[in-house]
Scaffold this active site. Structure first.
Site, mmCIF file in Angstrom:
data_model
loop_
_atom_site.group_PDB
_atom_site.id
_atom_site.type_symbol
_atom_site.label_atom_id
_atom_site.label_comp_id
_atom_site.label_asym_id
_atom_site.label_seq_id
_atom_site.Cartn_x
_atom_site.Cartn_y
_atom_site.Cartn_z
ATOM 1 N N PHE A 231 43.605 39.600 46.685
ATOM 2 C CA PHE A 231 43.982 40.939 47.120
ATOM 3 C C PHE A 231 42.987 42.014 46.692
ATOM 4 C CE2 PHE A 231 48.132 38.743 46.759
ATOM 5 C CZ PHE A 231 48.501 38.827 48.087
ATOM 6 N N LYS B 148 36.997 47.442 39.843
ATOM 7 C CA LYS B 148 37.972 46.537 40.455
ATOM 8 C C LYS B 148 38.727 47.329 41.512
ATOM 9 C CE LYS B 148 38.770 43.718 36.331
ATOM 10 N NZ LYS B 148 39.809 43.178 35.430
ATOM 11 N N ASP C 49 40.961 33.176 29.206
ATOM 12 C CA ASP C 49 39.728 32.710 29.871
ATOM 13 C C ASP C 49 38.512 33.116 29.048
ATOM 14 O OD1 ASP C 49 38.083 31.512 31.714
ATOM 15 O OD2 ASP C 49 38.093 33.197 33.107
#
Length: 853
Positions: A570, A604, A708
């Site tokens: 998205f 972002k 991560d």
């Protein structure tokens, strides 16, 4: 318990047949360059420099590569050609340069892709925006994976390196996809039209990726968006692609623009004569804007291309729906009619008709010169793989169901057995009150291992233990039912079997064989922009608005796009220049003084077509980021949320990520000084390690779990200051570091603790495990991927050995540059039992003395 188990069996039996329908196709499997399924004779080239750089060395293994003869000029059209042996749905191209253990440094910075279905007529691939050039490699050793948007149906592929300057080029290649067993090689249809509804944007309903000819407002001789696997949304003005026009996903026609005939005629040509069982047409049904599915369809059949159309058509009338505006598949039965070509007329039910996808279910027709007895036909109907009919998967499904039922029966038997053991032990306790630790000495020891792992040792009685077993059995069966991977045919990647791509098509079940029990928890690891999203157990956000966001609103016109770093479902991550940002942030700005010049930032951005849930998740991510304030953590600087698309602006470091920085350097020595080779010292590596531990210590203090942590997610400035970031997951450059679930790169399994992979459990302790792997990367200078000698499946198997803890697990080796005490610290990070792992506070305190030395 028994009633519950019987109910679970019934649930499994009822849902098996339902869930098999929802197995999605993900044609992303290697086609055989590396493993040799594509033979040397099938790989050719326009030229080669030496015999050792011929086309057969273009496989992505070893040290070889294909190198065209001489220096490649901008005007050259040298190519590497691969014959895939059959029609293939090609979705990904991976390339690499010639590294040859540091003795080679040739690679292609960009390339074009030509393809042909018959080896005669060649077509040029272009992306959805019309660009024919794909980004290649930036160095000789790192592989680059390019998704083909749109994918193509082809048999022959040519990779044509592109250069702006005269240079030497070498390429290693792997192709990904799956066999195109639909057999459709072209369709013909009227061109799509413009829709100009009052009060709405203009929708261009043309087939923008069609690779055939366009004459007299008709498409012929090619394939396009009706076979690209992209299903249109309910609202045809919305698209699944980014930076495209409204109506992009649909091919549509207006009734009155086609004369008085009232139908759209389409022709479909196949590779050979087939017996057609059905046709599936995905059609829009937004009747409030004059769009409906077709009212009826009539199909004629032609057994050969030079034959006449058969007189008797197959007609089908649809059931129109004026209550549900959802787009849907309409299945048209074709009554097993034999043909090589079809002509179908779709009749309008309203002003507009729109299709986004058409597929056919068929069986290749078996040719025979004489009529054989039925017994002989049954025996001979099992030809070679290339000519075999597309037989039903019913036997495989029956086998799966029988296996599941047997498994449930075994579990019920074990429960009853433990119940019996409990009764025996209760009697022993009553007769011998002095018996100590009877659970450890009696027959109940058979159940002890599972009770220890699943937290049942606190149960005070056999009755409580039986309740636990019933609960865990219920959870196990529910997870089994919800995981569609179990109901896909094994030949198509279901279960844990290695998929046999020769038996699967884009419309069959391709599914990665990630552990089913972790998949549902882990798939949310990827944020809306494709970046990692912190897990924050203490923070629950149901609804967020602008007033909940403390970051300042930055003028979006002062953001200048420079490069796309990555993307998610998205959203995207962009590298931008922010003009006047230090002045905007004012005194105390975390940015270095640039004397009024623009600074690099990571932006972002949420796509305009994102769902409301994605929008809320994006605002939640902003709130999470706004809480972070540490010198070793990337900071949220400002936002652009007053209008769409929503954006968050974070720091970006001019030296890029730590993985790329270290992989381009050697350890400092006299040789590096003499030859002016970029280098780092052991002190630099230790300093980097301390900074990462400091940043993670800060996150742990807030109960933030990164999930991560790796060198790809650590950014570096010119002073070797490290800031931990979170968008390495979204970058194609590091796609090989992630294990794909349902076609998405979401699992960094080589950095994950065993409990994260097997149980979907992410904690600060699992971040400590990843920190140990990150240290290993640093002291190998990122020259090698962790567990490089193990495949992804073997890495997952290795986590099972950690779980069993029988001494068979494989650890990473000690890097030569790493001091023994530091490697011992890494090994503690990889402890099987969570309490045995150090904390980030302990790691920081243990690493600091190394830097002072």
């Amino acid at each position: 318990c028994c009633v519950l188990c019987l109910c679970c069996v019934l649930i499994v039996l009822c849902l098996c047949c339902v869930l098999i329908v929802f197995c999605l196709s993900h044609c992303r499997y290697a086609l055989g360059m590396e493993d040799g399924r594509i033979k040397d004779d099938d790989i050719t080239a326009s030229s080669q420099w030496y015999e050792t750089t011929g086309p057969q060395y273009a496989r992505s293994e070893g040290d070889g590569a294909w190198c065209p003869e001489g220096q490649l000029e901008p005007s050259d059209s040298q190519y590497l050609q691969v014959d895939l042996g059959r029609l293939t749905f090609l979705t990904i191209v991976g390339t690499q340069g010639r590294y040859a253990r540091s003795s080679g440094n040739e690679f292609a910075r960009a390339y074009r892709l030509n393809y042909s279905r018959d080896g005669l007529l060649w077509k040029s691939w272009r992306n959805r925006l019309g660009n024919p050039v794909m980004e290649g490699n930036k160095n000789a050793y790192a592989s680059v994976i390019n998704d083909l948007h749109p994918p193509i149906v082809t048999r022959h592929v040519r990779l044509i390196p592109v250069t702006k300057l005269s240079t030497t080029v070498c390429m290693r290649v792997e192709l990904y996809g799956c066999p195109w067993d639909d057999g459709l090689i072209s369709y013909a249809a009227p061109e799509g039209q413009l829709m100009m509804p009052p009060g709405y944007p203009i929708a261009s309903l043309n087939d923008s990726t069609y690779d055939g000819t366009r004459e007299r407002r008709r498409l012929s001789g090619g394939l396009g968006q009706l076979t690209d696997g992209v299903i249109g949304l309910d609202d045809f003005l919305l698209t699944r692609q980014y930076h495209v026009w409204p109506g992009y996903d649909y091919l549509g026609w207006r009734n009155d623009s086609l004369g008085t005939q009232g139908f759209v005629e389409m022709e479909f040509v196949f590779d050979r004569q087939r017996n057609f069982t059905s046709m599936k047409v995905h059609s829009n049904n937004m009747f409030s804007r004059g769009v409906k599915i077709f009212s009826s369809v009539s199909c004629q059949f032609k057994p050969h291309l030079i034959a006449n159309w058969e007189a008797e058509p197959v007609a089908f009338k649809t059931v129109l729906d004026d209550r549900n505006p959802s787009a849907r598949y309409v299945t048209v039965p074709l009554n097993r009619r034999a043909a090589k070509s079809l002509r179908c007329r779709f009749y309008f039910a309203d002003v507009w008709m729109m299709f986004s996808e058409i597929s056919f279910q068929s069986v290749k027709k078996i040719k025979s010169r004489t009529r054989l007895p039925m017994s002989l036909v049954l025996i001979s109907a099992n030809p070679s793989a290339s000519d075999s009919p597309d037989v039903s998967n019913t036997p495989v499904l029956i086998g799966c169901l029988v296996t599941i039922i047997l498994l449930l029966v075994i579990i019920i038997f074990l429960i009853l057995w433990c119940q019996y053991d409990c009764k025996v032990l209760e009697k022993v306790k009553r007769h011998n009150p002095t018996l100590k630790s009877v659970e450890a000495k009696g027959r109940l020891f058979r159940c002890f291992y599972f009770e220890r792992e699943f937290g049942m040792m606190s149960a005070n009685s056999c009755k409580e233990r039986r309740s636990y077993w019933c609960l865990y059995l219920s959870v196990f069966v529910i997870m089994l039912v919800l995981n569609m991977n179990y109901f896909c045919p094994a030949a198509c990647g279901g279960g844990y079997a290695e998929p046999d791509v020769t038996q699967c098509t884009p419309h069959q079940c391709f599914h990665s064989n990630a552990p089913h029990y972790a998949e549902t928890d882990i798939v949310r690891l990827q944020g809306v922009t494709g970046s990692n999203m912190y897990a924050v157990p203490a923070l629950t956000v149901d609804s967020l608005t602008r007033k909940d966001i403390s970051a300042a609103e930055f003028p979006r016109q002062q953001l200048i796009f420079r490069e796309k770093l990555g993307e998610g479902q998205f959203g995207e991550v962009h590298l931008c220049e922010a003009e006047g940002l230090p002045e905007f942030l004012g005194e105390g700005s975390p940015l270095p003084d640039r004397d009024g010049h623009s600074v690099l930032v990571a932006v972002k951005q949420l796509r305009a077509d994102a769902t409301s849930q994605a929008r809320n998740d994006f605002l939640k991510e902003i709130k999470i980021m706004s809480r972070l304030n540490d010198p070793n953590i990337i900071r949220l600087l400002c936002v652009c949320v007053s209008s769409d698309p929503l954006c968050m602006v974070t720091e970006y470091m001019e030296n890029g990520d730590l993985n790329m920085f270290l992989s381009q350097r050697e350890i400092e020595s006299t040789l590096t000084y003499a030859n002016n080779i970029p280098s780092v010292s052991l002190s630099d590596l230790l300093h980097m390690s301390v900074q990462i531990s400091s940043g993670m210590k800060y996150l742990a203090s807030l109960n933030f779990v990164h999930r991560d942590l790796a060198t790809r997610n650590c950014l570096l400035d010119r002073r070797l200051t490290i800031k931990i970031a979170d968008f390495g997951m979204s970058r194609n450059l590091y796609s090989s570091d992630y294990y794909r679930i349902q076609g998405r790169a979401v699992l960094p399994i080589r950095w994950m603790a065993w409990e994260s992979i097997l149980l979907g459990k992410f904690t600060t302790a699992s971040d400590v495990w990843a920190f140990g792997v990150t240290l290993w990367e640093i002291f190998t200078l990122c020259k090698e991927q962790p567990y490089s000698l193990l495949s992804d499946e073997q890495v997952i198997e290795n986590t099972g050995e950690f779980f069993r803890n029988q001494g068979r697990q494989i650890f990473l080796y000690g890097p030569p540059l790493c001091p023994p005490s530091l490697f011992e610290l890494m090994m503690r990070c990889w402890s099987r039992d969570i309490p045995d792992r150090p904390t980030f506070e302990g790691l920081y305190q243990a690493l600091r003395p190394h830097v002072s030395q």
